[in-house]
Write a protein that holds these residues in place. Sequence first.
Motif, PDB file in Angstrom:
ATOM      1  N   VAL A  80       0.844  -1.205   0.000  1.00 40.72           N
ATOM      2  CA  VAL A  80       0.000   0.000   0.000  1.00 40.72           C
ATOM      3  C   VAL A  80       0.875   1.251   0.000  1.00 40.72           C
ATOM      4  CG1 VAL A  80      -1.726   1.324   1.279  1.00 40.72           C
ATOM      5  CG2 VAL A  80      -1.941  -1.159   1.090  1.00 40.72           C
ATOM      6  N   ARG A  81       1.902   1.254   0.842  1.00 42.96           N
ATOM      7  CA  ARG A  81       2.810   2.407   0.889  1.00 42.96           C
ATOM      8  C   ARG A  81       3.512   2.586  -0.454  1.00 42.96           C
ATOM      9  NH1 ARG A  81       2.767   6.442   2.464  1.00 42.96           N
ATOM     10  NH2 ARG A  81       4.992   6.784   2.732  1.00 42.96           N
ATOM     11  N   SER A  82       3.895   1.479  -1.071  1.00 40.10           N
ATOM     12  CA  SER A  82       4.525   1.542  -2.380  1.00 40.10           C
ATOM     13  C   SER A  82       3.566   2.160  -3.399  1.00 40.10           C
ATOM     14  CB  SER A  82       4.942   0.137  -2.825  1.00 40.10           C
ATOM     15  OG  SER A  82       5.465   0.150  -4.125  1.00 40.10           O
ATOM     16  N   SER A  83       2.317   1.730  -3.378  1.00 37.07           N
ATOM     17  CA  SER A  83       1.314   2.253  -4.306  1.00 37.07           C
ATOM     18  C   SER A  83       1.074   3.743  -4.072  1.00 37.07           C
ATOM     19  CB  SER A  83      -0.001   1.486  -4.149  1.00 37.07           C
ATOM     20  OG  SER A  83       0.188   0.107  -4.377  1.00 37.07           O
ATOM     21  N   GLN A  84       1.038   4.138  -2.810  1.00 35.74           N
ATOM     22  CA  GLN A  84       0.831   5.550  -2.483  1.00 35.74           C
ATOM     23  C   GLN A  84       1.938   6.422  -3.055  1.00 35.74           C
ATOM     24  OE1 GLN A  84       0.627   5.123   1.784  1.00 35.74           O
ATOM     25  NE2 GLN A  84      -1.621   5.286   1.811  1.00 35.74           N
ATOM     26  N   SER A 112      -0.478  -1.262  -9.256  1.00 33.55           N
ATOM     27  CA  SER A 112       0.094  -1.552  -7.934  1.00 33.55           C
ATOM     28  C   SER A 112      -0.990  -1.588  -6.862  1.00 33.55           C
ATOM     29  CB  SER A 112       1.150  -0.495  -7.589  1.00 33.55           C
ATOM     30  OG  SER A 112       1.699  -0.715  -6.315  1.00 33.55           O
ATOM     31  N   ALA A 113      -1.911  -0.614  -6.900  1.00 42.12           N
ATOM     32  CA  ALA A 113      -2.984  -0.561  -5.898  1.00 42.12           C
ATOM     33  C   ALA A 113      -3.924  -1.745  -6.048  1.00 42.12           C
ATOM     34  CB  ALA A 113      -3.757   0.749  -6.049  1.00 42.12           C
ATOM     35  N   ALA A 114      -4.191  -2.153  -7.293  1.00 42.81           N
ATOM     36  CA  ALA A 114      -5.043  -3.331  -7.515  1.00 42.81           C
ATOM     37  C   ALA A 114      -4.370  -4.576  -6.961  1.00 42.81           C
ATOM     38  CB  ALA A 114      -5.332  -3.490  -9.002  1.00 42.81           C
ATOM     39  N   ASP A 115      -3.072  -4.717  -7.208  1.00 38.92           N
ATOM     40  CA  ASP A 115      -2.329  -5.876  -6.690  1.00 38.92           C
ATOM     41  C   ASP A 115      -2.292  -5.880  -5.165  1.00 38.92           C
ATOM     42  OD1 ASP A 115      -1.824  -6.630  -9.286  1.00 38.92           O
ATOM     43  OD2 ASP A 115       0.222  -5.826  -9.328  1.00 38.92           O
ATOM     44  N   ALA A 116      -2.226  -4.672  -4.582  1.00 37.18           N
ATOM     45  CA  ALA A 116      -2.168  -4.556  -3.115  1.00 37.18           C
ATOM     46  C   ALA A 116      -3.546  -4.699  -2.487  1.00 37.18           C
ATOM     47  CB  ALA A 116      -1.566  -3.206  -2.728  1.00 37.18           C
ATOM     48  N   GLY A 117      -4.597  -4.703  -3.309  1.00 36.81           N
ATOM     49  CA  GLY A 117      -5.959  -4.779  -2.764  1.00 36.81           C
ATOM     50  C   GLY A 117      -6.315  -3.542  -1.970  1.00 36.81           C
ATOM     51  N   SER A 118      -5.895  -2.376  -2.484  1.00 35.71           N
ATOM     52  CA  SER A 118      -6.100  -1.115  -1.756  1.00 35.71           C
ATOM     53  C   SER A 118      -7.048  -0.196  -2.516  1.00 35.71           C
ATOM     54  CB  SER A 118      -4.757  -0.402  -1.540  1.00 35.71           C
ATOM     55  OG  SER A 118      -4.968   0.875  -0.974  1.00 35.71           O
ATOM     56  N   PRO A 119      -8.353  -0.246  -2.234  1.00 37.22           N
ATOM     57  CA  PRO A 119      -9.272   0.685  -2.902  1.00 37.22           C
ATOM     58  C   PRO A 119      -8.983   2.137  -2.554  1.00 37.22           C
ATOM     59  CG  PRO A 119     -10.393  -0.492  -1.122  1.00 37.22           C
ATOM     60  CD  PRO A 119      -9.061  -1.140  -1.307  1.00 37.22           C
ATOM     61  N   GLU A 120      -8.394   2.382  -1.357  1.00 33.89           N
ATOM     62  CA  GLU A 120      -8.092   3.753  -0.935  1.00 33.89           C
ATOM     63  C   GLU A 120      -7.108   4.430  -1.885  1.00 33.89           C
ATOM     64  OE1 GLU A 120      -9.190   1.355   2.701  1.00 33.89           O
ATOM     65  OE2 GLU A 120      -7.849   1.094   0.991  1.00 33.89           O
ATOM     66  N   LYS A 124      -7.916   6.949  -6.045  1.00 29.40           N
ATOM     67  CA  LYS A 124      -7.164   8.193  -6.227  1.00 29.40           C
ATOM     68  C   LYS A 124      -6.330   8.145  -7.505  1.00 29.40           C
ATOM     69  CE  LYS A 124      -6.884   9.079  -1.251  1.00 29.40           C
ATOM     70  NZ  LYS A 124      -6.005   9.134  -0.061  1.00 29.40           N
ATOM     71  N   ALA A 125      -5.706   6.991  -7.762  1.00 27.38           N
ATOM     72  CA  ALA A 125      -4.903   6.857  -8.976  1.00 27.38           C
ATOM     73  C   ALA A 125      -5.789   6.938 -10.222  1.00 27.38           C
ATOM     74  CB  ALA A 125      -4.130   5.538  -8.945  1.00 27.38           C
ATOM     75  N   LEU A 126      -6.960   6.308 -10.166  1.00 20.89           N
ATOM     76  CA  LEU A 126      -7.895   6.372 -11.291  1.00 20.89           C
ATOM     77  C   LEU A 126      -8.377   7.804 -11.519  1.00 20.89           C
ATOM     78  CD1 LEU A 126      -9.948   3.147 -10.524  1.00 20.89           C
ATOM     79  CD2 LEU A 126      -8.658   3.557 -12.638  1.00 20.89           C
ATOM     80  N   PHE A 127      -8.662   8.518 -10.429  1.00 27.43           N
ATOM     81  CA  PHE A 127      -9.084   9.914 -10.545  1.00 27.43           C
ATOM     82  C   PHE A 127      -7.985  10.749 -11.193  1.00 27.43           C
ATOM     83  CE2 PHE A 127      -9.103  14.153  -8.314  1.00 27.43           C
ATOM     84  CZ  PHE A 127     -10.076  14.721  -9.122  1.00 27.43           C
ATOM     85  N   ASN A 128      -6.738  10.547 -10.741  1.00 26.59           N
ATOM     86  CA  ASN A 128      -5.624  11.301 -11.319  1.00 26.59           C
ATOM     87  C   ASN A 128      -5.432  10.972 -12.798  1.00 26.59           C
ATOM     88  OD1 ASN A 128      -4.888  12.782  -9.013  1.00 26.59           O
ATOM     89  ND2 ASN A 128      -3.718  11.070  -8.192  1.00 26.59           N
ATOM     90  N   LEU A 129      -5.624   9.716 -13.164  1.00 31.93           N
ATOM     91  CA  LEU A 129      -5.552   9.342 -14.579  1.00 31.93           C
ATOM     92  C   LEU A 129      -6.657  10.032 -15.370  1.00 31.93           C
ATOM     93  CD1 LEU A 129      -4.730   5.527 -14.977  1.00 31.93           C
ATOM     94  CD2 LEU A 129      -3.610   7.444 -16.114  1.00 31.93           C
ATOM     95  N   GLN A 155     -16.382   1.552  -1.847  1.00 34.73           N
ATOM     96  CA  GLN A 155     -15.707   0.618  -0.946  1.00 34.73           C
ATOM     97  C   GLN A 155     -14.917   1.333   0.146  1.00 34.73           C
ATOM     98  OE1 GLN A 155     -13.321  -2.236  -3.217  1.00 34.73           O
ATOM     99  NE2 GLN A 155     -14.596  -1.871  -5.022  1.00 34.73           N
ATOM    100  N   VAL A 156     -14.899   2.665   0.089  1.00 31.12           N
ATOM    101  CA  VAL A 156     -14.094   3.454   1.025  1.00 31.12           C
ATOM    102  C   VAL A 156     -15.010   4.380   1.807  1.00 31.12           C
ATOM    103  CG1 VAL A 156     -12.138   5.029   1.277  1.00 31.12           C
ATOM    104  CG2 VAL A 156     -12.188   3.396  -0.620  1.00 31.12           C
ATOM    105  N   PRO A 157     -15.227   4.128   3.088  1.00 32.27           N
ATOM    106  CA  PRO A 157     -16.119   4.984   3.878  1.00 32.27           C
ATOM    107  C   PRO A 157     -15.643   6.443   3.874  1.00 32.27           C
ATOM    108  CG  PRO A 157     -15.578   2.957   5.068  1.00 32.27           C
ATOM    109  CD  PRO A 157     -14.679   3.004   3.872  1.00 32.27           C
ATOM    110  N   ALA A 158     -16.574   7.341   3.600  1.00 31.15           N
ATOM    111  CA  ALA A 158     -16.281   8.788   3.589  1.00 31.15           C
ATOM    112  C   ALA A 158     -15.031   9.095   2.774  1.00 31.15           C
ATOM    113  CB  ALA A 158     -16.114   9.301   5.028  1.00 31.15           C
ATOM    114  N   ALA A 159     -14.968   8.555   1.565  1.00 31.00           N
ATOM    115  CA  ALA A 159     -13.773   8.706   0.716  1.00 31.00           C
ATOM    116  C   ALA A 159     -13.452  10.168   0.460  1.00 31.00           C
ATOM    117  CB  ALA A 159     -13.987   7.973  -0.608  1.00 31.00           C
ATOM    118  N   PRO A 160     -12.263  10.636   0.882  1.00 30.47           N
ATOM    119  CA  PRO A 160     -11.868  12.010   0.542  1.00 30.47           C
ATOM    120  C   PRO A 160     -11.744  12.141  -0.972  1.00 30.47           C
ATOM    121  CG  PRO A 160     -10.430  11.060   2.229  1.00 30.47           C
ATOM    122  CD  PRO A 160     -11.242   9.941   1.665  1.00 30.47           C
ATOM    123  N   GLY A 161     -12.209  13.234  -1.519  1.00 32.93           N
ATOM    124  CA  GLY A 161     -12.078  13.451  -2.948  1.00 32.93           C
ATOM    125  C   GLY A 161     -13.288  13.046  -3.759  1.00 32.93           C
TER     126      GLY A 161
END
Length: 322
Positions: A80-84, A112-120, A124-129, A155-161
Amino acid sequence: MAEFTPLVERIERLLPKHPSEALEGCRELRGIALEKRKYDLFAWEEGLRGRGYLAVKDERLGRQTVAGALQWYRQRNLLVRSSQLINAVGADYYQLREYSKARTWLAAAVQSAADAGSPEVLYKALFNLGRTDQQEGFLPSAHAYLEHALRITDQVPAAPGRIQICFTLGEVSWKLGSLREAESMFRAAGQLAGEQQEWKAALQAAGSLAELLCRQRRWEEAKALYEQSAAAARSRGMEQQLLLSLSSLTRVLATLGAGEAALKTGLEAVRMAESSKAGRRHPEVFEVYKYLALASRKLYNDQEGAYRWYVKYRNALDEYHG
C-alpha cells in the motif's frame, strides 16, 4: 510516527510546486529518522526527497531515490505504501503539467494498488488518470477512469475526494454531450459538499450546474440557483463567490427581460468588483458590464447608458489582457 506527521504534511504541501523548500524539510526529516533509527520514517523521507528531485528536473537522481524507497517497501511487503508513493509521483507530474510522465506513473499506480488490494489508493490513482486525460482532451478514456474511480469510492467509507470526482465527471460528461449525466454529477457534487460543509466546493458545483442550465435555456431554474448561491455566499462572507454569483445572475435576469432586477443586481456586482482587487482579476466579472449595457439598451432604450457600460466592458478587458 504521529509526532513527525506535521513535518511530513508540510513537505507534502510544498511538493511539487516548491521543491527547494520541500527538500530543506526532507533534510530535517532525514536527520530525525537517522538519529532515532526510524527506518520506516527514513523510507518515507526518501520517497519525499525523490519527488523533490524530480520536481527540480533531476530525473536521474529523482528516479534513483524514489526507487530506493519503493524497494524498501516491497522487500517488507508494504504494498500500500509503495502504491501511495507511485501515485504521488504521478500526481506531482500532473501538477507540473508533464502529462505523459504522469500517465505512465499513474497507470503503474493503478496496477500496484489493484495488486495490493487497496481501494483507498486505487480510486485516487484512477481519478488522477482521469484528470490527466481530461487535460489532454482524451475525453472517453477520462470518463471511463473517473466513472471507475467513483465506483471504487463505494468501498471506502467517507472517501476524501469524492466531491471532486463527481464534479470532474460532470465536466467531462458535459464536454461529451451527456448533459443529463453532467447535471446528475454536478448535483451529486453539490449535495456531498453541502453535507460535508465544503461551502466553496458546493458553490462551485452550483455554478457549473447553473451554467449547464443556461446552455439548455432553462433560465428560470438557473436564476433560482444563482439566487440561492448568492444568498449562501453572502451569509458566509464569501466575497469572491458572491461576486461571481451576482455577475451570472445579472446575465440571466437581463436575458429574461427583468430589467429593474438586472440593473440592481448588476450595479451591486459592479460596486463589489470596482472596490476589490480580486474582482478585477476575474474575466467573468467583466461580463456584468456587457449585460448592463444590454439591459440599458433593450429594456430601457437608453443608448447613451448602454454605450457607457460597453466602454467599461472593453476597458476592463484591455486592462486584464494588457
